[in-house]
Enzyme design. Structure first.
Site, PDB file in Angstrom:
ATOM      1  N   HIS A 128       0.833  -1.202   0.000  1.00 19.54           N
ATOM      2  CA  HIS A 128       0.000   0.000   0.000  1.00 19.54           C
ATOM      3  C   HIS A 128       0.871   1.258   0.000  1.00 19.54           C
ATOM      4  CE1 HIS A 128       0.641   0.817   4.315  1.00 19.54           C
ATOM      5  NE2 HIS A 128       0.425  -0.480   4.538  1.00 19.54           N
ATOM      6  N   CYS A 140       3.272  -4.513   6.581  1.00 17.82           N
ATOM      7  CA  CYS A 140       3.076  -4.439   5.135  1.00 17.82           C
ATOM      8  C   CYS A 140       4.307  -3.845   4.455  1.00 17.82           C
ATOM      9  CB  CYS A 140       1.867  -3.555   4.828  1.00 17.82           C
ATOM     10  SG  CYS A 140       0.312  -4.200   5.499  1.00 17.82           S
TER      11      CYS A 140
END
Length: 166
Positions: A128, A140
């Site tokens: 992201h 992430c």
């Protein structure tokens, strides 16, 4: 490894002959990922989905799916929906995908601990947008917005996010 894979290196992520600066988890890279440790798990993680905010951008690829107002991601280890896309109302612990900030305007979903999630092994390893350069994630891999859009426009389902042990 192929040019279609995203490969984490000490200098950033290599993809299609380019190198992109990125951020990883505040817990570093780990062989023993656990829920809540903030680590980015070592492995070869397939890209299994792409989500985007249709109110903030056009679809970056034909296979991208719009994020709706009720879209959530379950992070409740005790629930059958753990590490799955779920919809509001949802009584268990979750993360809202349609956020006020731009972090999830565009999300590549990996197959980390998915589709058959093992409780406690960790949920939602996404690719992201970053908050700012060098700011760590909760596990992430994150990129500058324009870099993420460039990647999303070229990556195919089934490509891999490859995280090697340091």
């Amino acid at each position: 490894m192929t040019p279609d894979d995203l490969v984490l290196t000490p200098m950033g992520v290599r993809f299609r002959g380019r190198l992109f600066p990125c951020s990883v988890g505040k817990g570093g890279v780990s062989r023993n990922k656990r829920e809540g440790d903030g680590a980015t798990p070592v492995g070869r993680h397939r890209i299994v989905g792409m989500l985007y905010r249709p109110d903030r951008m056009d679809a970056p690829a034909p296979w991208a799916v719009p994020i709706g107002p009720g879209d959530l991601w379950s992070d409740d280890m005790g629930d059958a929906g753990y590490n799955q896309l779920v919809r509001a109302p949802y009584k268990h612990s979750h993360e809202r995908l349609r956020r006020a900030d731009p972090l999830y305007d565009l999300v590549l979903i990996t197959d980390w601990n998915w589709p058959d999630a093992v409780p406690g092994r960790g949920s939602a390893i996404f690719v992201h947008q970053w908050r700012r350069p060098g700011f760590p994630t909760e596990g992430c891999v994150a990129f500058r917005r324009d870099h993420l859009r460039w990647i999303a426009g070229r990556i195919l389902p089934g490509a891999r996010l490859i995280i090697l042990a340091a």
